[in-house]
Design a protein around this motif. Sequence first.
Motif, PDB file in Angstrom:
ATOM      1  N   LYS A  10      51.679  43.203 -32.184  1.00  9.71           N
ATOM      2  CA  LYS A  10      50.762  42.201 -32.703  1.00  9.71           C
ATOM      3  C   LYS A  10      50.870  42.054 -34.217  1.00  9.71           C
ATOM      4  N   LYS A  11      50.133  41.050 -34.733  1.00 10.32           N
ATOM      5  CA  LYS A  11      50.047  40.807 -36.173  1.00 10.32           C
ATOM      6  C   LYS A  11      48.620  41.075 -36.626  1.00 10.32           C
ATOM      7  N   TRP A  12      48.448  41.406 -37.913  1.00  5.92           N
ATOM      8  CA  TRP A  12      47.110  41.588 -38.446  1.00  5.92           C
ATOM      9  C   TRP A  12      47.105  41.294 -39.950  1.00  5.92           C
ATOM     10  N   GLY A  13      45.912  40.977 -40.448  1.00  2.00           N
ATOM     11  CA  GLY A  13      45.780  40.629 -41.854  1.00  2.00           C
ATOM     12  C   GLY A  13      44.870  41.590 -42.588  1.00  2.00           C
ATOM     13  N   THR A  14      45.202  41.856 -43.850  1.00  2.00           N
ATOM     14  CA  THR A  14      44.383  42.731 -44.703  1.00  2.00           C
ATOM     15  C   THR A  14      44.218  42.085 -46.066  1.00  2.00           C
ATOM     16  N   VAL A  15      43.237  42.577 -46.832  1.00  2.00           N
ATOM     17  CA  VAL A  15      42.905  41.956 -48.110  1.00  2.00           C
ATOM     18  C   VAL A  15      42.644  43.019 -49.171  1.00  2.00           C
ATOM     19  N   GLY A  16      42.957  42.658 -50.407  1.00  2.00           N
ATOM     20  CA  GLY A  16      42.613  43.496 -51.552  1.00  2.00           C
ATOM     21  C   GLY A  16      42.208  42.594 -52.706  1.00  2.00           C
ATOM     22  N   VAL A  17      41.300  43.057 -53.556  1.00  2.00           N
ATOM     23  CA  VAL A  17      40.819  42.260 -54.693  1.00  2.00           C
ATOM     24  C   VAL A  17      40.758  43.129 -55.937  1.00  2.00           C
ATOM     25  N   SER A  18      41.279  42.621 -57.032  1.00  2.00           N
ATOM     26  CA  SER A  18      41.235  43.337 -58.306  1.00  2.00           C
ATOM     27  C   SER A  18      41.620  42.353 -59.405  1.00  2.00           C
ATOM     28  N   ASP A  19      41.358  42.736 -60.667  1.00  2.00           N
ATOM     29  CA  ASP A  19      41.875  41.918 -61.758  1.00  2.00           C
ATOM     30  C   ASP A  19      43.313  42.309 -62.078  1.00  2.00           C
ATOM     31  N   ASN A  20      43.851  43.270 -61.305  1.00  2.00           N
ATOM     32  CA  ASN A  20      45.246  43.684 -61.428  1.00  2.00           C
ATOM     33  C   ASN A  20      45.951  43.392 -60.097  1.00  2.00           C
ATOM     34  N   ILE A  21      46.990  42.567 -60.137  1.00  3.02           N
ATOM     35  CA  ILE A  21      47.634  42.128 -58.899  1.00  3.02           C
ATOM     36  C   ILE A  21      48.269  43.288 -58.125  1.00  3.02           C
ATOM     37  N   ILE A  22      48.743  44.317 -58.840  1.00  2.76           N
ATOM     38  CA  ILE A  22      49.350  45.463 -58.156  1.00  2.76           C
ATOM     39  C   ILE A  22      48.285  46.266 -57.426  1.00  2.76           C
ATOM     40  N   GLU A  23      47.125  46.449 -58.061  1.00  2.00           N
ATOM     41  CA  GLU A  23      46.039  47.184 -57.420  1.00  2.00           C
ATOM     42  C   GLU A  23      45.519  46.428 -56.195  1.00  2.00           C
ATOM     43  N   ALA A  24      45.367  45.119 -56.327  1.00  2.00           N
ATOM     44  CA  ALA A  24      44.924  44.323 -55.175  1.00  2.00           C
ATOM     45  C   ALA A  24      45.938  44.440 -54.033  1.00  2.00           C
ATOM     46  N   SER A  25      47.212  44.427 -54.381  1.00  2.00           N
ATOM     47  CA  SER A  25      48.267  44.561 -53.371  1.00  2.00           C
ATOM     48  C   SER A  25      48.225  45.935 -52.716  1.00  2.00           C
ATOM     49  N   TRP A  26      48.007  46.982 -53.545  1.00  6.76           N
ATOM     50  CA  TRP A  26      47.903  48.351 -53.030  1.00  6.76           C
ATOM     51  C   TRP A  26      46.797  48.450 -51.991  1.00  6.76           C
ATOM     52  N   GLN A  27      45.623  47.902 -52.300  1.00 11.90           N
ATOM     53  CA  GLN A  27      44.499  47.950 -51.366  1.00 11.90           C
ATOM     54  C   GLN A  27      44.862  47.312 -50.023  1.00 11.90           C
ATOM     55  N   ALA A  28      45.510  46.146 -50.095  1.00 14.22           N
ATOM     56  CA  ALA A  28      45.865  45.439 -48.860  1.00 14.22           C
ATOM     57  C   ALA A  28      46.932  46.193 -48.072  1.00 14.22           C
ATOM     58  N   VAL A  29      47.890  46.786 -48.769  1.00 19.44           N
ATOM     59  CA  VAL A  29      48.949  47.569 -48.107  1.00 19.44           C
ATOM     60  C   VAL A  29      48.345  48.801 -47.438  1.00 19.44           C
ATOM     61  N   VAL A  30      47.470  49.505 -48.137  1.00 17.09           N
ATOM     62  CA  VAL A  30      46.832  50.706 -47.582  1.00 17.09           C
ATOM     63  C   VAL A  30      46.050  50.353 -46.319  1.00 17.09           C
ATOM     64  N   ASP A  31      45.243  49.271 -46.385  1.00 19.47           N
ATOM     65  CA  ASP A  31      44.478  48.857 -45.202  1.00 19.47           C
ATOM     66  C   ASP A  31      45.403  48.532 -44.030  1.00 19.47           C
ATOM     67  N   SER A  32      46.528  47.917 -44.334  1.00 23.46           N
ATOM     68  CA  SER A  32      47.468  47.545 -43.277  1.00 23.46           C
ATOM     69  C   SER A  32      47.968  48.772 -42.521  1.00 23.46           C
ATOM     70  N   LEU A  33      48.319  49.824 -43.268  1.00 22.05           N
ATOM     71  CA  LEU A  33      48.831  51.048 -42.638  1.00 22.05           C
ATOM     72  C   LEU A  33      47.730  51.827 -41.922  1.00 22.05           C
ATOM     73  N   ILE A  34      46.546  51.871 -42.513  1.00 22.70           N
ATOM     74  CA  ILE A  34      45.424  52.552 -41.865  1.00 22.70           C
ATOM     75  C   ILE A  34      45.074  51.851 -40.551  1.00 22.70           C
ATOM     76  N   TYR A  35      45.088  50.519 -40.571  1.00 24.20           N
ATOM     77  CA  TYR A  35      44.781  49.777 -39.344  1.00 24.20           C
ATOM     78  C   TYR A  35      45.772  50.131 -38.241  1.00 24.20           C
ATOM     79  N   LYS A  36      47.033  50.236 -38.594  1.00 22.80           N
ATOM     80  CA  LYS A  36      48.051  50.596 -37.605  1.00 22.80           C
ATOM     81  C   LYS A  36      47.753  51.961 -37.000  1.00 22.80           C
ATOM     82  N   LEU A  37      47.362  52.913 -37.828  1.00 17.65           N
ATOM     83  CA  LEU A  37      47.077  54.263 -37.332  1.00 17.65           C
ATOM     84  C   LEU A  37      45.843  54.270 -36.431  1.00 17.65           C
ATOM     85  N   ILE A  38      44.826  53.482 -36.818  1.00 18.98           N
ATOM     86  CA  ILE A  38      43.626  53.382 -35.971  1.00 18.98           C
ATOM     87  C   ILE A  38      43.995  52.759 -34.630  1.00 18.98           C
ATOM     88  N   LYS A  39      44.772  51.683 -34.690  1.00 22.77           N
ATOM     89  CA  LYS A  39      45.178  50.972 -33.476  1.00 22.77           C
ATOM     90  C   LYS A  39      45.953  51.874 -32.526  1.00 22.77           C
TER      91      LYS A  39
END
Length: 524
Positions: free
Chosen positions: A492-521
Motif C-alpha cells: 500500500k501507499k501512505w502519506g506523512t507530514v512534517g512542519v518547521s521553518d527549516n525544510i530539512i527538519e520538516a522533511s526529517w519529521q515526515a520521513v521518520v513518521d513514514s518509517l514508524i508507520y511501516k513498523l506499526i503496520k
Amino acid sequence: MEKKVLIYDTTLRDGTQAEGITVSVEDKLRIAEKLADFGVHYIEGGWPSSNPKDMEFFQEAKKLNLKNTKLTAFGMARRASLKVENDPQIQDLIKAETPAITIFGKSWDLHVTEALKTTLEKNLEMIYDSILYLKKYTDEVIFDAEHFFDGYKANPEYAIKVLKVAEEAGADFLVLCDTNGGTLPNEVENIFKAVKEAGIKSKLGIHAHNDSDTAVWNSIVAVLNGAVQVHGTINGFGERCGNANLCSIIPNLSLKLGYETVTRENIKKLKEVSNFVADIVNMPVPKNMPYVGDSAFAHKGGVHASAVLKTPRSYEHILPEEVGNKRKILVSDLAGKSNIIYKARELGIEIDEKDERIAKIVQEIKRLENEGYHFEAAEASLEILIRKHLEGIKNYFDLDAYRVLIARRYTDKSPISEATVRIKIDNDYEHTASLGNGPVNALDRALKKALINKYPSLAEVELIDYKVRIVNETGGTAAKIRVLIESRDKEKKWGTVGVSDNIIEASWQAVVDSLIYKLIKDGV
C-alpha cells in the motif's frame, strides 16, 4: 419495468483526444476489456483510417472476450469526390470487422458549405450512400449527426432533412451531437421534441460535449425526452473541456431516475473503473468529481461528521458503496469528537464516546494544524498521533544527531548531497552516512541504513512523492514549511507530514513518521 438506456463509451476515441492523453494499443485493449466487464453496451474503439494504431487495435481486439459489448469502428460519410465503394476510409471501416459501425455526417449547413465545400444536396447523398453501403457489411450502423443542435438552430429544416435521409438509408440509431458543447439543457429538450414532432421514428441518441459545463445534464434531459443511447467517456475525458461523463450519467440515470443502464451490481464497480482508466491514461481523477472522486463522500466539519455517523443520508445523497466508493471522515482543525471516534474505529481501536482522551486528541490536532500541519493528506501521521494518545506506541529509536551536507565543486556537474545520522536503538548507537539525489533522499537513505539491521522490513519502503508547501506566505524565505511525503511498500501507499521553518527538519519529521508507520503496520 425499467426503461433501458444503452451506454455508448467513446473513451478510446473521443477520450484520447484530450490534451495530455496518449495511449498505446495495449492500453486500449486493457481499457476495452475493463469496460466490457463493467457492462457498457458499445465501445467505440477508434477511427481505423486516422492512424495505424487504431487499425492494429481492431485487429487485436478480435482476440478479446468482450461479452455482450459491441465494439464499434468510427468514421465519416464518404467524401464528396468519391463513390462510396471507392472511399478508402469507408473500406477501412469494413476491414475493422466490428458488429457496429458509427459514421458522422454534417447536419449544420455552415459546415457543409464552408468545411466540406460542397452543396447541401450533395451532403445528403454522401450520408445516404454511406449508411446504405455499410449496412451490407455490419449488424448496426449508428449515425452521428455532427453539430446537430447548432445546425438546427441555424437551419432547422435542413438539420431535420439530414436525419430523415439517414433514417431512410437504414441507420439503426440517430445520435444528436452537441459537438461544440454550447447547447443548454432547455435547448436540448426543445430540439428533441421538435425532432419527434417532425416525424422521425428511429431510435435517438445523444452525444454531448462539456464546453458549457452541462454535458451530463444535457444527456439526462435527452433521455427524459426519448434518447435511448447515451454517448460519453469515463471521467469525462475528451477534447477541450471534455465529453459527457459516464461516471455521473450512469448513476444519475440508474440510481436516481430508475433507468436500466449497466447492472446495479456493476455500478458498484464504478469507482474502480474510473480509477483504472485514469491510471492507464495517467490523468488523475479530480478529488471532487461526483460519485467517484476521493472527496465525493468526505466529511470534514464536526457537525457533518456527527450527523452522518448517525444517519448517513443526512449529508449523503446516496450510499457511497452503491458506486464502489467509501465514506471518509476527515480530521483537521474543523474536526469534532465524531471525526476522531470514526477514525479510531476505522483503525480497529474501540473507544467509548465519552472517553476524555478524545477531546485531548481534537485539541492537539487543532493546535498542530494551526502551526501548519495538514492531516487530510497525511493519514499515516494522523494514525500515529491517534495511537500515541489511545494505545501508546513503541519507542523504536531515538535521534542523537543528524547532519546534511550539500557541496558542489567546480568539477562537479551537479551538487552532491550527503547525510549523516546517529540514532539510539535500545542501548546501542548506530552511526551511518549515505549519499543521495538531494538532501532528503540522502537523509532517508542514511536513516534506513541505521535501522535496517534491527528492522529489516524497512527495506521495502520507498519514497515516491515529495511536496513542499509554504505555510505563511508573508514570511518569505523565513516562512514555515510543510513537507508532505508519500511512501509505499509492496502492499500500500501512505502519506506523512512534517512542519518547521527549516525544510530539512520538516522533511526529517515526515520521513521518520513514514518509517514508524511501516513498523506499526507490520506489527513490529
